[in-house]
Design a protein around this motif. Structure first.
Motif, mmCIF file in Angstrom:
data_model
loop_
_atom_site.group_PDB
_atom_site.id
_atom_site.type_symbol
_atom_site.label_atom_id
_atom_site.label_comp_id
_atom_site.label_asym_id
_atom_site.label_seq_id
_atom_site.Cartn_x
_atom_site.Cartn_y
_atom_site.Cartn_z
ATOM 1 N N PRO A 71 0.817 -1.224 0.000
ATOM 2 C CA PRO A 71 0.000 0.000 0.000
ATOM 3 C C PRO A 71 0.849 1.272 0.000
ATOM 4 N N GLN A 72 1.983 1.256 0.713
ATOM 5 C CA GLN A 72 2.868 2.432 0.713
ATOM 6 C C GLN A 72 3.513 2.642 -0.656
ATOM 7 N N LEU A 73 3.963 1.548 -1.247
ATOM 8 C CA LEU A 73 4.572 1.636 -2.582
ATOM 9 C C LEU A 73 3.573 2.186 -3.599
ATOM 10 N N GLU A 74 2.337 1.696 -3.504
ATOM 11 C CA GLU A 74 1.296 2.110 -4.456
ATOM 12 C C GLU A 74 0.951 3.586 -4.283
ATOM 13 N N ALA A 75 1.096 4.088 -3.037
ATOM 14 C CA ALA A 75 0.699 5.475 -2.752
ATOM 15 C C ALA A 75 1.828 6.471 -3.039
ATOM 16 N N ASP A 76 3.040 5.953 -3.343
ATOM 17 C CA ASP A 76 4.198 6.832 -3.526
ATOM 18 C C ASP A 76 4.096 7.580 -4.860
#
Lengths: 55, 402
Positions: free
Chosen positions: B81-86
């Motif tokens: 989820p963090q990678l996708e939101a970057d």
């Protein structure tokens, strides 16, 4: 109005909102969707796969 | 170096450092490799050097794959989820789209303003097409995403090669019917790329148009309504390519026709190699099983994956089509190509070599193990192929020759 979940990608079909982009007006109940309805986000899961998550 | 971290209730602190983070800038800059031939021409005055970007793509990338090797590294699921939101990852494919437009305009200008021989014109036109085809890959990454900005940028990237129906046809047609005989965008064993292209390209236009027509009709609109996304992209093609004809003259007409077709050919090449011979089984109710990881051909080379937004991690893409490129995962024991996609595109153009490389590899897959019932076979070819490959099973090494 109920909500149904695509178990593949997490998309939710909310009957209250419908899916206007796909041509399903707000208030269209899930069972009224065509039998060949596929998840509008992932197209991996079909109508049979959707899970009722909220009555 | 940027680190992603999260606290997990059971596993404690989970950290992940994406070693490819800044290497993804290569995707943004790669379309400019198309200009290398023009640059070398200015340095040497030799028109044969226009061939350099074609060789770079078909052969050079495979050499880099061999030199840099594979990458089996996956991000932990908890950090996806963090990678996708970057936002960094999000903007790279979006900013790649103007590069594709820029490259087309520079080629159009160069061709119209220089005195060139026929071989030079052919090499330049094919190069423009090859890199416009790369734009279809950029559109593929963007077209699977939900935000309107990504979807608009996909339509612009498709407009460069006049392939505006692709995202509709791909998302709603190919993904749904992939690895079945009904999908014109999944290739069959015993079908060469030329036979495949003759069906796949026209069928893609028809299915994309049909899917969009049905969506418009459900909305109570005419298929010609301006919100038709296929028409929107075609209109952009008309604007961009019409302007090139208006500014640079009639030489643009043959240039654009051939460059568009060669752009489509790149996408056809990808479709040809991604699911060759793979077949989903029928369930008891007559429908097909869901697309499984063994229904796509993968490659995990660092170089070619950086140039294709990780398209070669194709099994995970079909399982999770909305997942962004930076989060796609590699898995062991999946159908794997012997080299990266770019090298396979070249091999596919030589059908005898393609069959030699692929047919036994296909039959030796653990879930097929020589069983032709589990193979997507070209109509009318089964008896002949069964006779040719009699006795091939998972026990035999895939590389063994007939």
């Amino acid at each position: 109005m109920a909500k149904y979940l695509c178990p593949g990608c997490g998309y939710q079909y909310d009957e209250a909102l419908g899916e206007p982009r796909e041509g399903f007006a707000p208030g269209t109940i899930f069972t009224a969707l065509p039998e060949d309805f596929f998840c509008p986000d992932c197209a991996v899961r079909g109508k049979d796969d959707f899970e009722l998550v909220e009555e | 170096m940027h680190r992603f971290t999260t606290q997990h209730p059971d596993k404690g602190e989970i950290t992940y450092q994406d070693r490819k983070r800044y290497l993804w800038l290569v995707s943004l800059l790669y379309p400019l490799v198309a200009l290398s031939g023009i640059g070398l021409y200015y340095l040497t005055d030799n028109q044969w050097l226009f061939v350099v970007p074609l060789i770079a793509s078909y052969i050079g990338v495979s050499v880099l794959d061999w030199l840099l090797g594979e990458d089996r590294n996956n991000p932990p699921e908890e950090l996806v989820p963090q990678l996708e939101a970057d936002a960094y990852y999000r903007w790279l494919p979006i900013l790649t789209v103007p590069m594709h437009v820029l490259v087309l305009v520079i080629f159009a200008w160069f061709i119209s303003s220089h005195d060139l021989g026929v071989p030079a014109l052919i090499m330049l036109t094919l190069t423009a097409g090859l890199y416009s085809g790369l734009g279809i890959n950029t559109a593929h990454e963007l077209g699977h995403k939900k935000p309107a900005l990504e979807r608009w940028m996909a339509r612009i990237a498709l407009a460069v090669s006049g392939y505006g129906h692709f995202c509709v046809e791909h998302n709603r047609g190919h993904h749904r019917h992939v690895a079945t005989p009904e999908d014109p965008a999944s290739s069959k064993m015993g079908e060469n790329i030329y036979q495949f292209a003759c069906k796949e390209i026209p069928a893609g236009f028809r299915r994309g148009w049909q899917c969009e027509k049905e969506r418009m009709e459900r909305q109570g609109k005419s298929v010609w309504h301006p919100s038709n996304e296929v028409l929107q992209s075609y209109a952009l093609t008309l604007v961009i390519q019409g302007a090139l004809i208006a500014v640079f003259g009639w030489i643009m007409l043959p240039f654009l026709l051939v460059q568009n077709f060669f752009g489509w050919w790149q996408l056809t090449s990808a479709n040809y190699i991604e699911h060759y011979g793979l077949l989903r089984q029928r369930k008891a109710n007559g429908g097909y099983e869901h697309c499984q990881p063994w229904h796509s051909w993968n490659a995990d080379y660092i170089a070619s994956n950086l140039l294709l937004f990780q398209l070669e991690r194709h099994s995970d893409h079909h399982a999770n089509p909305t997942r962004r490129y930076q989060s796609l995962r590699s898995f062991a024991d999946l159908p794997t190509l012997p080299i990266g996609y770019f090298g396979m595109y070249a091999i596919a153009m030589l059908p005898a070599l393609w069959y030699r490389v692929m047919d036994k590899r296909l039959l030796a897959l653990p879930h097929i193990a020589g069983d032709f019932d589990k193979v997507n076979i070209a109509p009318g070819r089964r008896a002949e192929l069964e006779a040719r490959y009699a006795g091939v099973s998972a026990q035999q090494p895939a590389a063994q020759e007939a």
